[in-house]
Structure formats: C-alpha cells, structure tokens
Design a protein around this motif. Structure first.
Motif, PDB file in Angstrom:
ATOM      1  N   ASP A 195      -0.101  -5.466   0.980  1.00 26.28           N
ATOM      2  CA  ASP A 195       0.263  -6.858   1.394  1.00 26.28           C
ATOM      3  C   ASP A 195       1.844  -6.805   1.073  1.00 26.28           C
ATOM      4  O   ASP A 195       2.752  -7.432   1.487  1.00 26.28           O
ATOM      5  CB  ASP A 195      -0.289  -8.005   0.800  1.00 26.28           C
ATOM      6  CG  ASP A 195       0.020  -8.053  -0.868  1.00 26.28           C
ATOM      7  OD1 ASP A 195       0.130  -7.068  -1.326  1.00 26.28           O
ATOM      8  OD2 ASP A 195      -0.416  -9.198  -1.090  1.00 26.28           O
ATOM      9  N   ARG A 196       2.240  -5.553   0.322  1.00 24.31           N
ATOM     10  CA  ARG A 196       3.799  -5.789   0.060  1.00 24.31           C
ATOM     11  C   ARG A 196       4.254  -4.101   0.088  1.00 24.31           C
ATOM     12  O   ARG A 196       3.177  -3.059  -0.029  1.00 24.31           O
ATOM     13  CB  ARG A 196       3.951  -5.790  -1.483  1.00 24.31           C
ATOM     14  CG  ARG A 196       3.688  -7.181  -2.122  1.00 24.31           C
ATOM     15  CD  ARG A 196       4.646  -8.151  -1.609  1.00 24.31           C
ATOM     16  NE  ARG A 196       4.221  -9.673  -2.234  1.00 24.31           N
ATOM     17  CZ  ARG A 196       5.184 -10.512  -2.219  1.00 24.31           C
ATOM     18  NH1 ARG A 196       6.342 -10.225  -1.995  1.00 24.31           N
ATOM     19  NH2 ARG A 196       4.701 -11.531  -2.835  1.00 24.31           N
ATOM     20  N   GLN A 217      -4.056  -7.756   9.006  1.00 24.40           N
ATOM     21  CA  GLN A 217      -3.183  -9.047   8.978  1.00 24.40           C
ATOM     22  C   GLN A 217      -1.771  -8.792   9.464  1.00 24.40           C
ATOM     23  O   GLN A 217      -1.397  -7.651   9.166  1.00 24.40           O
ATOM     24  CB  GLN A 217      -3.212  -9.968   7.763  1.00 24.40           C
ATOM     25  CG  GLN A 217      -4.585 -10.128   7.170  1.00 24.40           C
ATOM     26  CD  GLN A 217      -5.203 -11.157   8.146  1.00 24.40           C
ATOM     27  OE1 GLN A 217      -4.571 -12.156   8.544  1.00 24.40           O
ATOM     28  NE2 GLN A 217      -6.532 -11.200   8.119  1.00 24.40           N
ATOM     29  N   ASP A 218      -0.979  -9.843  10.083  1.00 25.97           N
ATOM     30  CA  ASP A 218       0.442  -9.412  10.354  1.00 25.97           C
ATOM     31  C   ASP A 218       1.201  -8.998   9.293  1.00 25.97           C
ATOM     32  O   ASP A 218       2.042  -8.259   9.299  1.00 25.97           O
ATOM     33  CB  ASP A 218       1.021 -10.694  11.144  1.00 25.97           C
ATOM     34  CG  ASP A 218       0.403 -10.785  12.339  1.00 25.97           C
ATOM     35  OD1 ASP A 218      -0.401 -10.130  12.988  1.00 25.97           O
ATOM     36  OD2 ASP A 218       0.576 -12.098  12.937  1.00 25.97           O
ATOM     37  N   TRP A 219       0.921  -9.837   7.884  1.00 22.14           N
ATOM     38  CA  TRP A 219       1.825  -9.247   6.869  1.00 22.14           C
ATOM     39  C   TRP A 219       1.418  -7.969   6.145  1.00 22.14           C
ATOM     40  O   TRP A 219       2.202  -7.394   5.719  1.00 22.14           O
ATOM     41  CB  TRP A 219       1.462 -10.199   5.851  1.00 22.14           C
ATOM     42  CG  TRP A 219       0.282 -10.849   5.429  1.00 22.14           C
ATOM     43  CD1 TRP A 219      -0.236 -12.070   6.007  1.00 22.14           C
ATOM     44  CD2 TRP A 219      -0.900 -10.419   4.603  1.00 22.14           C
ATOM     45  NE1 TRP A 219      -1.565 -12.238   5.509  1.00 22.14           N
ATOM     46  CE2 TRP A 219      -1.984 -11.248   4.831  1.00 22.14           C
ATOM     47  CE3 TRP A 219      -1.097  -8.844   4.204  1.00 22.14           C
ATOM     48  CZ2 TRP A 219      -3.181 -10.860   4.255  1.00 22.14           C
ATOM     49  CZ3 TRP A 219      -2.411  -8.898   3.482  1.00 22.14           C
ATOM     50  CH2 TRP A 219      -3.464  -9.627   3.732  1.00 22.14           C
ATOM     51  N   GLN A 220       0.293  -7.395   6.627  1.00 23.02           N
ATOM     52  CA  GLN A 220      -0.047  -6.091   6.143  1.00 23.02           C
ATOM     53  C   GLN A 220       0.834  -5.005   7.430  1.00 23.02           C
ATOM     54  O   GLN A 220       1.476  -4.071   6.964  1.00 23.02           O
ATOM     55  CB  GLN A 220      -1.523  -5.689   6.482  1.00 23.02           C
ATOM     56  CG  GLN A 220      -2.302  -6.234   5.410  1.00 23.02           C
ATOM     57  CD  GLN A 220      -3.687  -5.773   5.729  1.00 23.02           C
ATOM     58  OE1 GLN A 220      -4.596  -6.493   6.675  1.00 23.02           O
ATOM     59  NE2 GLN A 220      -4.275  -5.079   4.794  1.00 23.02           N
ATOM     60  N   GLU A 222       3.494  -6.052   8.770  1.00 20.43           N
ATOM     61  CA  GLU A 222       5.019  -5.939   8.421  1.00 20.43           C
ATOM     62  C   GLU A 222       5.418  -5.190   7.233  1.00 20.43           C
ATOM     63  O   GLU A 222       6.483  -4.499   7.189  1.00 20.43           O
ATOM     64  CB  GLU A 222       5.180  -7.737   8.276  1.00 20.43           C
ATOM     65  CG  GLU A 222       6.826  -7.736   7.793  1.00 20.43           C
ATOM     66  CD  GLU A 222       7.630  -7.283   9.146  1.00 20.43           C
ATOM     67  OE1 GLU A 222       8.996  -6.910   8.871  1.00 20.43           O
ATOM     68  OE2 GLU A 222       7.394  -7.346  10.073  1.00 20.43           O
ATOM     69  N   ALA A 223       4.427  -5.105   6.391  1.00 18.90           N
ATOM     70  CA  ALA A 223       4.479  -4.232   5.040  1.00 18.90           C
ATOM     71  C   ALA A 223       4.682  -2.947   5.393  1.00 18.90           C
ATOM     72  O   ALA A 223       5.507  -2.043   4.865  1.00 18.90           O
ATOM     73  CB  ALA A 223       3.515  -4.569   4.011  1.00 18.90           C
ATOM     74  N   ASP A 226       8.002  -2.417   7.059  1.00 19.23           N
ATOM     75  CA  ASP A 226       9.201  -2.499   5.884  1.00 19.23           C
ATOM     76  C   ASP A 226       9.181  -1.155   5.246  1.00 19.23           C
ATOM     77  O   ASP A 226      10.067  -0.424   4.625  1.00 19.23           O
ATOM     78  CB  ASP A 226       8.672  -3.485   4.892  1.00 19.23           C
ATOM     79  CG  ASP A 226       9.282  -4.760   5.608  1.00 19.23           C
ATOM     80  OD1 ASP A 226      10.312  -4.669   6.355  1.00 19.23           O
ATOM     81  OD2 ASP A 226       8.959  -5.911   4.967  1.00 19.23           O
ATOM     82  N   LYS A 491      12.470  -8.670  -0.256  1.00 20.88           N
ATOM     83  CA  LYS A 491      11.711  -7.449  -0.305  1.00 20.88           C
ATOM     84  C   LYS A 491      12.121  -6.328  -1.276  1.00 20.88           C
ATOM     85  O   LYS A 491      12.088  -5.354  -1.260  1.00 20.88           O
ATOM     86  CB  LYS A 491      11.943  -6.947   1.326  1.00 20.88           C
ATOM     87  CG  LYS A 491      11.444  -7.676   2.056  1.00 20.88           C
ATOM     88  CD  LYS A 491      11.753  -7.063   3.662  1.00 20.88           C
ATOM     89  CE  LYS A 491      11.220  -8.222   4.816  1.00 20.88           C
ATOM     90  NZ  LYS A 491      11.278  -7.650   5.980  1.00 20.88           N
TER      91      LYS A 491
END
Length: 787
Positions: A195-196, A217-220, A222-223, A226, A491
């Motif tokens: 997740d990060r 998940q969207d945050w996965q 996005e990670a 990134d 971040k």
C-alpha cells in the motif's frame, strides 16, 4: 489532531520500551497470521529481502471481541549502531463485522540479522502486548543483485531463464553470470502489492502479464505508479487485457493509448526473425495483440505486423525517474516461439558479458579483494571525517601544549626566579587547570552544536522544478539526548541507516526507539553525543532547475555549436558530464532506442579490433566545466572535439588497434577517469574528487564493465560493488531523444532533516544532480564501414 498525534506517540514510545511491559493478555482479543514476507524466490527459505532496504510483511488480523478495537503492529530490528528499532504501524482499527483485515508492515534488516527471524508484535493502543506473530524465514540479497518480481496471476516462465542459477545471489559468480549483475527472479501475487511505494523499494523490475487492475485497490495501483516514478521499471504484457488497462488508473501511464482494437495473429514475423529459434515460427493457436497507438512521449522499440497492420509490439514511456514498458501481446504467448533469454534480455535492458570476457573473469583468483566499494566514498561526506581529523589534531596539540607548559616552561620560569622549591605546588595548579581544560577538549572533540551533513542524488528534468532524491544524513550531537526526527512529505521516507559493506560498530548498551515508515518519523531516537546516520527518499518542488537545449550531428556524433545549457540551480556547479547515445549508430531508421543492447556498431565492423563492444562505449560523453549561478555555456564539447581532431590527424594505424583515437565516451570515463580517482591508475590523472567519482559510477553502474585502463574489452579489470547503497542508476534514462547530465555541486540539496518539528540546516553537503535533457538530431549517419 494534536491529541490524536499525542496518543500515537504515547503508544509508539510504549513500544520502544516493550521488554519492560507486562506479559501478553490471557484472553487474546485479536488473532492473526503473517501471510507473506518479502518476495518468493529460488532459495531454501523461499523468501528474499534486500539488505538495508524496506521489505513488506503482509499481516492478516481478525478481532475476537464484539466491540471494535485499535491496535499497533511492530517489527523489531537493529540499525548499524546496534540500537533496536521498532518499525511500527500505529493505530490499526479492527471491527468484528469486517472479517480479516489485511495490513502491510515495513522493516529493514542488516546482513548480520539474516539468521534472526522476523516476528510481528500486536499491541493495544497503550503498547501492551496482545499477541506475537511469527513470520516466514528469509534470505538476503545484496545491493549488486537485480531483483525482478513477477506479479502475474500465471507466472511468466521465460522470465525465470535469466535467474542466477542455484540461488547464489550474494556470490559474485565471476565468470559464470551472463550479465553485468546477478539476477534474482521473485514472485508476489498482485493482490499483495504494497500500500506504500517504498514497499517495493528493493525491486528493480516488476513484470505483470495480462494484468487485471480491478483486483487491486486504487491505493495499491497508485503505490505501484509512485514506485515507477521513483525509478522502478514496470513491464506489462497486454494481450486481451487492453480494454481493462486503458480505463484503469494505470492507463494514463502506459506507453500505449486510445481505443486500440485487439486482433488475433498467427505469426509476428519481425519478432520471429530477431529472436525465435525458427525464423518463420508460428503460434500453435492465434494469440491476441492490441493495435493501440503510441501515447505522447512514448517510443516503440519493436514494431511488427498483424497481417498488414503495424503493431507497436514493444514500447516504452518514461514516468518520473522510472519507465513503463508495454508488450502488445501476453508474454507467456510470445514464449511459445522459443524466444527465451535473448528476448527477455533486451526487454529488460540487461547488459551482457562477452564469452571472452567471462573467460578472463573466471581466470582471476583475487577478484573480491580487488573490488572497489563505492559505499565508503559516497557516504564519507556524512561521517564528519574531516572535522573528526581536525578535532583529533586539536586534542593532540592540547596534550603537547600541556606537557610543554607543565614541565619545560614551568620549570624554566621557576628556576629563573629561584622558586624551584615551589615546583610541586605549581604542578598541582597546572593539574587542576589541565583537568578543567581537558573537559573542554572532550566537549570540543564532540563539537559545540548539533550538526548535520548530507549527500544527495537529485533527479530532475530540464526546465522542470519537480525533483526526486536519495539523501544520506549524518547528524552529530554534542550531548546525550532523545529526539523525534522526521522528513515531512506524503511520499517521503526516513529510516536509520541499516546497511553498509563493512562490519558496523556496536554500542555495548543498545537503546530502543521507534520508526513509523508511513509517516517518515523516527520517535525518541537516541543521540549519544556522537554520530547517527540516516537515509531518505523524497520528492519536492525545487525553486531552481537546469535549462538546456541539445542537438547532435548524426554524421560526426558531436553536439552542434548551438547546443547550450544554463545553470539555474542557484548554486555553483563544480563540473560534470553529459551522456547520450552515439547518434552515428543506426537502428530501425534512427538512433538506437536504448543503450543497454548496444554491443555492436552499425557504422563499422570492429572497434579496437573487437566486434562485441561494451554498451558504455556507444554512449558518448561531454565534460561540463564549472558554472556560476545563472551562467549559460554554449559550444558544449568544443575543447574535447578539438583535441580529438588533433589526435586523429596525428594517428597512424598500427598493429595495436587500441591506439585509434575515439570520441570521449562513458566506457572511458568509468574505466579510466573515475576509477583513477578511486584507485592508483598511472597515466590517468584523477580529474574529479574520489567521492564524486563514486557517485558518478553509482549513477552509471548498470553499464559498467570492469575492463580497466588497458582498452581491451575482453580483459577483466577492476570490479566495483554498490553493497550498502540504494540503487541510483540512471543508464535506463539513456534513450533515443534523451540525454543525461550528471552535475556535481558542493552544497546540500533542498531537503532538510527535521528535529522535533523544526528543520535542521546542514552545515555541509554534496549533491549530484542527474538531469534528463531532450536531444534532437541533424544529418545522416555514416555508412557502414566508415572508420
């Protein structure tokens, strides 16, 4: 908000003193398991992590009470000083009606800790132990190893062909490994992607065949993006997944764009001719490819045909400091053609050794002893070596002065005044004064105020203020204290230094403190009136940048006179180098799209009498001299080009092909100039300081073949190791239309360690700015056979 933050710190401080807490509660309100640790690989323990870097631990928790509950998770490891660090996830909320809750934890481990198992402590909000979760065993890989992780639902078997045999990832494997680095191929289910972004920090390449973004998940997602922006390389096999991809959060980052019809093909003729065992190989059954167009800023590295329609079979697109590669078909479908290693080698931009070089390498018996460790030179700027030397000198001067005054000077003064009978009394006074002064000398040896030094690698794009960086901090305190340290930024991360090529010093009495990776905070960090070291990654908008306009002649390989660059960083540039692919080379109606596969010349059959050439030789270099703030320089490389013309005019072909003058290139810089600064190289003066040479080599390590100064491509020279360093290589940036500037600045970067919420200004720092610069081309390349 302040009260919430206070509760978090209270709980974390309780974790730091965990051994003094009560025993586990008898009734366990929370149960859990450690689902995975690190990455699955071909090792006895089945799991690998990289020394000194973040590794993910996936924990599943379930609450056993009818009421919601908050807990904390902590993993205890040690830093290079021997202090114990609780890597903490504070305040995880669990509710009974949601079932299992997946939580990601992050920690870093030392080489010396490899035999010490990882476990996860589950504690309540006050720090009281609830339960203790054992984690799977693991093995370590070093910083010189390339880690490729396949997250596909069905593993891509062709990727396994590049794996270093027998799982010997820490061994140099001299003479047997086909590439410039060992390669570890790992596995991780896509649904367990962290997740990060920094949970993937230790991974160099991620391969995702026929991805289904809807599973994450969207945050996965996005990670994952990134992580690419921070320098990662994402390889996607599209196939029938195009419609899902283009409408997902990944769509905007892909090198392909548009609706893009999907068609079935029985053959891919150009792919077969270049890589397949059989020249006209066909698929057993039709495979799906997408006909999507190239996205803005992308380029195709392999174009094929679907019947009569062109297919951007392999395309790449830069994203931040990394890049995304898309293959129009599923990778496992292409593997049917028997492509195996050659195709994967080029897809991942791996640099290969020649067979002659491997034989030379295998003949050496003391290779490891001759390796140059870049870590020591890079981080010496944060170790206060110069100040420590001056303080030792001051202490020595104090001792000498004291001896002189208390013996010879005092005796002479007493004898002159006929007071020799008072000598013992005078000496006693001297002893009292010396005791007081000695306390001051000890304080002086520690410094007078808190002090911070830094060494940074900063990534920029010409004309842009958006920057990403890797920074090593050294924090020297003159007194014992405990402080909260942070690096603000959503971040960013900050962690205690937990890696290095040498055995670290250990304190007799280890202390405990906590790190919160997700908040870039170190809580209650012990300072013992000495040095403590940290490392960080960050991103920020800088107030300044580099501006440049570059144009290269395809006929001569040189920058044209109108090329220029301007120092708008606001600080003096000490010097640097500009790197770009030799534009004289021809590949598919233009300069080569990437640097790593350039092991031959298109304009001549041999160089130095060899047909297999290190890719670094085909990357041209132009030296950049000192630049004042605001200074613009034009006619880049003019002096070097003039020297080359003079040498070429004097050159008479001899039996030794190595006598031929060549335009300055990356291979020569690495094996001669930069290595001369780190070793004793007669005839090759060191034109750059050794720490800067180490930073330059670390920034180009993926194209470094250790040939030495001899000029023989097939002869082993001096090896280097990046053990202990984060991966800061920039050679993947070198592509058609993009050059790279490496600029040395003797000043800290625009990033500051914070103590108790206030920025600490560095008293000294060194920065290497790595700048991506667009480059255009003029003219036509020379015909094959032109010398």
């Amino acid at each position: 908000m302040i009260q919430s933050r206070t509760r978090v710190l209270v709980g974390v401080l309780a974790l730091a003193s965990a051994p003094m807490l009560t025993a586990p509660l008898r009734a366990q309100p929370i149960q859990g398991t450690v689902r995975s640790l690190g990455f699955q690989a071909n090792v006895a323990s089945l799991n690998v992590v990289r020394e000194g870097q973040w590794f993910p631990v996936v924990v599943e928790l379930a609450v056993q009470t009818p009421q919601p509950i908050q807990c904390q998770l902590a993993i205890e490891r040690i830093d290079i000083d021997g202090d114990r660090v609780n890597y903490t996830v504070p305040l995880v909320a669990l509710t009974p009606d949601t079932g299992l809750r997946k939580v990601w934890c992050y920690a870093a481990t030392l080489k010396e800790e490899e035999g010490r198992p990882v476990s996860v402590d589950v504690r309540d909000a006050q720090g009281n132990l609830i339960t203790h979760l054992s984690a799977p065993a693991f093995e370590s890989i070093g910083n010189d190893c390339l880690l490729v992780v396949d997250v596909s639902e069905t593993a891509v078997n062709a990727i396994r062909d590049i794996d270093t045999p027998n799982g010997s990832y820490l061994s140099p494997n001299w003479g047997t490994r086909p590439y410039y680095r060992n390669v570890c191929v790992g596995r991780l289910p896509a649904i367990d992607l962290p997740d990060r972004w920094f949970g993937l920090e230790s991974v160099d390449v991620i391969v995702w065949d026929e991805p289904n973004p809807d599973q994450l998940q969207d945050w996965q997602l996005e990670a994952l993006l990134d992580w690419v922006r921070q320098g990662g390389q994402l390889v996607i096999g599209v196939g029938p997944a195009w419609s899902r991809l283009v409408n997902s959060p990944l769509g905007a980052a892909l090198p392909l764009a548009g609706a893009g019809a999907s068609v079935e093909v029985e053959t891919l003729p150009y792919l077969s001719r270049r890589f397949a065992v059989a020249r006209d190989a066909a698929f057993k059954s039709p495979v799906t490819v997408t006909l999507a167009e190239l996205a803005r800023g992308a380029q195709a590295t392999l174009v094929d045909l679907a019947g009569t329609r062109p297919v951007n079979l392999v395309s790449i697109r830069p994203l931040g400091s990394g890049r995304v590669t898309a293959v129009a078909a599923r990778l496992r479908d292409l593997a049917e053609l028997g492509l195996a290693r050659p195709f994967v080698t080029e897809l991942l931009d791996l640099a290969e050794h020649s067979e002659d070089f491997k034989r030379s390498e295998a003949e050496q018996t003391t290779l490891l002893a001759s390796a140059v460790w870049l870590y020591n030179r890079v981080v010496e700027g944060v170790e206060f070596r110069a100040q420590a030397g001056l303080r030792v000198l001051a202490a020595f001067a104090f001792v000498a002065a004291y001896i002189g005054l208390s013996t010879f000077a005092s005796w002479w003064w007493l004898k002159k005044r006929d007071l020799a009978h008072l000598s013992w009394s005078v000496f006693a006074v001297f002893a009292i004064v010396a005791a007081v002064l000695s306390l001051g000398a000890v304080a002086l040896s520690r410094g007078v105020t808190d002090n911070v030094h830094s060494v940074s690698f900063v990534d920029l794009t010409a004309g842009s203020h958006e920057a990403r960086g890797v920074t090593y901090f050294g924090y020297r305190s003159p007194r014992r204290q405990r402080v909260d340290l942070s690096l603000p930024g959503e971040k960013n991360y900050l962690r205690p230094l937990a890696s290095g090529p040498e055995v670290a010093l250990r304190y007799a009495t280890a202390e405990r403190y906590s790190a919160i990776p997700g908040e870039s905070v170190l809580v209650d960090t012990p300072m013992r009136a000495t040095l403590k070291e940290f490392e960080a990654r960050w991103e920020a908008e800088l107030p300044a940048t580099i501006d440049a306009e570059l144009r290269a002649s395809r006929e001569t390989g040189r920058l044209t006179p109108e090329s220029w660059m301007e120092n708008n960083l606001g600080v003096p540039i000490e010097g640097g180098v500009l790197l770009f692919i030799d534009p004289r080379l021809e590949q598919r109606d233009g300069p080569p799209p990437r640097a790593a596969p350039l092991t031959a010349r298109s304009d001549r059959k041999t160089v130095y009498g060899k047909s297999f050439i290190p890719p670094a030789f085909n990357v041209l270099a132009v030296t950049i001299g000192p630049l004042a703030p605001g200074q613009r320089v034009a006619q880049l490389g003019a002096a070097e080009y003039a020297r080359y013309e003079q040498e070429l005019a004097r050159w008479v072909p001899t039996a030794d092909a190595r006598d031929e003058p060549q335009l300055p290139n990356l291979w020569s810089l690495q094996n001669r100039t930069w290595m001369a600064a780190l070793t004793v190289r007669l005839g090759f003066p060191a034109n750059v300081p050794a720490p800067v040479a180490a930073m330059m080599l670390a920034s180009t390590r993926d194209l470094y073949q250790p040939n030495g100064a001899s000029g023989e491509f097939d002869k082993f020279g001096t090896s280097l190791s990046t053990d202990g360093l984060l991966d800061v290589d920039t050679t993947s940036w070198l592509s058609r239309g993009q050059a790279v500037l490496l600029l040395h600045v003797e000043a800290p970067a625009e990033v500051h360690l914070h103590r108790d919420g206030e920025a600490l200004r560095e008293s000294a720092g060194r920065t290497l700015y790595r700048v991506r610069v667009p480059i255009a081309y003029t003219g036509r390349p020379p015909a094959e056979g032109t010398p």
